[in-house]
Enzyme design. Structure first.
Site, PDB file in Angstrom:
ATOM      1  N   HIS A  18       0.849  -1.200   0.000  1.00  0.00           N
ATOM      2  CA  HIS A  18       0.000   0.000   0.000  1.00  0.00           C
ATOM      3  C   HIS A  18       0.886   1.253   0.000  1.00  0.00           C
ATOM      4  O   HIS A  18       0.670   2.185  -0.781  1.00  0.00           O
ATOM      5  CB  HIS A  18      -0.865   0.063   1.268  1.00  0.00           C
ATOM      6  CG  HIS A  18      -1.911  -1.002   1.415  1.00  0.00           C
ATOM      7  ND1 HIS A  18      -2.038  -1.766   2.536  1.00  0.00           N
ATOM      8  CD2 HIS A  18      -2.897  -1.422   0.585  1.00  0.00           C
ATOM      9  CE1 HIS A  18      -3.051  -2.602   2.411  1.00  0.00           C
ATOM     10  NE2 HIS A  18      -3.586  -2.425   1.227  1.00  0.00           N
ATOM     11  N   LYS A  42     -17.025  -6.787   6.398  1.00  0.00           N
ATOM     12  CA  LYS A  42     -15.666  -7.172   6.784  1.00  0.00           C
ATOM     13  C   LYS A  42     -15.530  -6.988   8.288  1.00  0.00           C
ATOM     14  O   LYS A  42     -15.848  -5.924   8.818  1.00  0.00           O
ATOM     15  CB  LYS A  42     -14.622  -6.281   6.085  1.00  0.00           C
ATOM     16  CG  LYS A  42     -14.321  -6.674   4.661  1.00  0.00           C
ATOM     17  CD  LYS A  42     -13.034  -5.964   4.200  1.00  0.00           C
ATOM     18  CE  LYS A  42     -12.717  -6.238   2.747  1.00  0.00           C
ATOM     19  NZ  LYS A  42     -11.520  -5.515   2.303  1.00  0.00           N
ATOM     20  N   ARG A  91      -1.469  -6.071  -8.544  1.00  0.00           N
ATOM     21  CA  ARG A  91      -0.424  -7.063  -8.274  1.00  0.00           C
ATOM     22  C   ARG A  91      -0.425  -8.165  -9.324  1.00  0.00           C
ATOM     23  O   ARG A  91       0.607  -8.588  -9.812  1.00  0.00           O
ATOM     24  CB  ARG A  91      -0.654  -7.698  -6.897  1.00  0.00           C
ATOM     25  CG  ARG A  91      -0.302  -6.807  -5.750  1.00  0.00           C
ATOM     26  CD  ARG A  91      -0.904  -7.294  -4.469  1.00  0.00           C
ATOM     27  NE  ARG A  91      -2.354  -7.150  -4.503  1.00  0.00           N
ATOM     28  CZ  ARG A  91      -3.138  -7.303  -3.460  1.00  0.00           C
ATOM     29  NH1 ARG A  91      -2.634  -7.661  -2.303  1.00  0.00           N
ATOM     30  NH2 ARG A  91      -4.441  -7.120  -3.565  1.00  0.00           N
ATOM     31  N   SER A 129      -2.659  -7.661   2.879  1.00  0.00           N
ATOM     32  CA  SER A 129      -3.022  -7.519   4.299  1.00  0.00           C
ATOM     33  C   SER A 129      -3.459  -8.861   4.856  1.00  0.00           C
ATOM     34  O   SER A 129      -3.169  -9.182   6.015  1.00  0.00           O
ATOM     35  CB  SER A 129      -4.166  -6.515   4.467  1.00  0.00           C
ATOM     36  OG  SER A 129      -3.760  -5.243   4.075  1.00  0.00           O
TER      37      SER A 129
HETATM   38  P1  ADP Z   1      -7.419  -3.666   1.985  1.00  0.00           P
HETATM   39  O1  ADP Z   1      -6.758  -5.009   2.143  1.00  0.00           O
HETATM   40  O2  ADP Z   1      -6.666  -2.543   2.627  1.00  0.00           O
HETATM   41  O3  ADP Z   1      -8.889  -3.682   2.128  1.00  0.00           O
HETATM   42  P2  ADP Z   1      -7.160  -3.930  -0.726  1.00  0.00           P
HETATM   43  O4  ADP Z   1      -6.562  -5.270  -0.587  1.00  0.00           O
HETATM   44  O5  ADP Z   1      -8.409  -3.745  -1.522  1.00  0.00           O
HETATM   45  O6  ADP Z   1      -7.347  -3.223   0.601  1.00  0.00           O
HETATM   46  O7  ADP Z   1      -6.066  -2.958  -1.241  1.00  0.00           O
HETATM   47  C1  ADP Z   1      -6.279  -1.606  -1.431  1.00  0.00           C
HETATM   48  C2  ADP Z   1      -5.495  -1.250  -2.662  1.00  0.00           C
HETATM   49  O8  ADP Z   1      -4.132  -1.500  -2.408  1.00  0.00           O
HETATM   50  C3  ADP Z   1      -5.876  -2.083  -3.879  1.00  0.00           C
HETATM   51  O9  ADP Z   1      -5.803  -1.293  -5.014  1.00  0.00           O
HETATM   52  C4  ADP Z   1      -4.819  -3.130  -3.907  1.00  0.00           C
HETATM   53  O10 ADP Z   1      -4.587  -3.598  -5.209  1.00  0.00           O
HETATM   54  C5  ADP Z   1      -3.624  -2.343  -3.396  1.00  0.00           C
HETATM   55  N1  ADP Z   1      -2.636  -3.217  -2.834  1.00  0.00           N
HETATM   56  C6  ADP Z   1      -2.790  -4.103  -1.828  1.00  0.00           C
HETATM   57  N2  ADP Z   1      -1.644  -4.777  -1.606  1.00  0.00           N
HETATM   58  C7  ADP Z   1      -0.745  -4.304  -2.507  1.00  0.00           C
HETATM   59  C8  ADP Z   1       0.611  -4.601  -2.817  1.00  0.00           C
HETATM   60  N3  ADP Z   1       1.273  -5.552  -2.163  1.00  0.00           N
HETATM   61  N4  ADP Z   1       1.204  -3.913  -3.804  1.00  0.00           N
HETATM   62  C9  ADP Z   1       0.519  -2.965  -4.484  1.00  0.00           C
HETATM   63  N5  ADP Z   1      -0.759  -2.651  -4.260  1.00  0.00           N
HETATM   64  C10 ADP Z   1      -1.379  -3.307  -3.286  1.00  0.00           C
END
Ligand code: ADP
Length: 154
Positions: A18, A42, A91, A129
């Site tokens: 992120h 969630k 990703r 996450s």
């Molecule tokens: P959360 O887990 O915070 O709810 P998401 O998984 O939907 O959120 O991620 C929020 C944004 O961050 C999405 O656009 C996701 O693709 C991006 N994101 C999550 N992990 C990574 C990562 N390792 N590298 C790049 N972008 C990421």
């Protein structure tokens, strides 16, 4: 007119993936709103306050970044905050398929919105996450997967 982007997520917890997307997007926008989604479907692992404090502290030296929370439709939040850009990280091709559907629906609901995708840094392609939460739940050390200064103690 200011270019305001919204980067929505649950940040449960924020990861280096992120953080990398946010920092790489800084030169593209005048303001980036980190929007912590309060999604009733969630059940968060870390309490909202903790997730919010992490973001506020991490970006305290970056005047372009503000931290907010929202519930309801992401596009409604964007509209209310005069944002025409949604920031997302990609990703994998699975991310792309998922984001494509959401991006097209968001555009149908709010035609002025543009979703801006940044390809993930290859170093973080396997990072999410949910993996960080799994490591913690199973007693592992996930500290190297989150930005410095994030205290993952539950
Ligand atoms: P959360 O887990 O915070 O709810 P998401 O998984 O939907 O959120 O991620 C929020 C944004 O961050 C999405 O656009 C996701 O693709 C991006 N994101 C999550 N992990 C990574 C990562 N390792 N590298 C790049 N972008 C990421």
């Amino acid at each position: 007119m200011d270019k305001i982007a919204v980067f929505p997520g649950s940040f449960d917890p924020i990861t280096r993936g992120h953080d990398s997307v946010v920092r790489r997007a800084l030169p593209l926008f005048d303001k980036i709103i980190l929007a912590i989604g309060d999604n009733p479907d969630k059940n968060p692992f870390f309490p909202f306050e903790k997730r919010q404090n992490w973001l506020v502290e991490l970006y305290s030296g970056e005047p372009k970044i503000i931290v907010m929370s929202y519930s309801g439709l992401t596009v409604d939040f964007c509209r209310k905050n005069h944002s025409r850009y949604l920031l997302r990280g990609l990703r994998t091709s699975a991310d792309f398929e998922f984001e494509r559907t959401i991006g097209l629906m968001n555009k149908a609901l709010y035609p002025e919105i543009e979703t801006v995708f940044l390809l993930c840094d290859p170093a973080y392609a396997a990072l999410s996450s949910s993996i960080v939460r799994d490591i913690i739940k199973n007693g592992g050390n996930a500290i190297s997967f989150v930005p410095e200064g994030i205290n993952l103690e539950v």
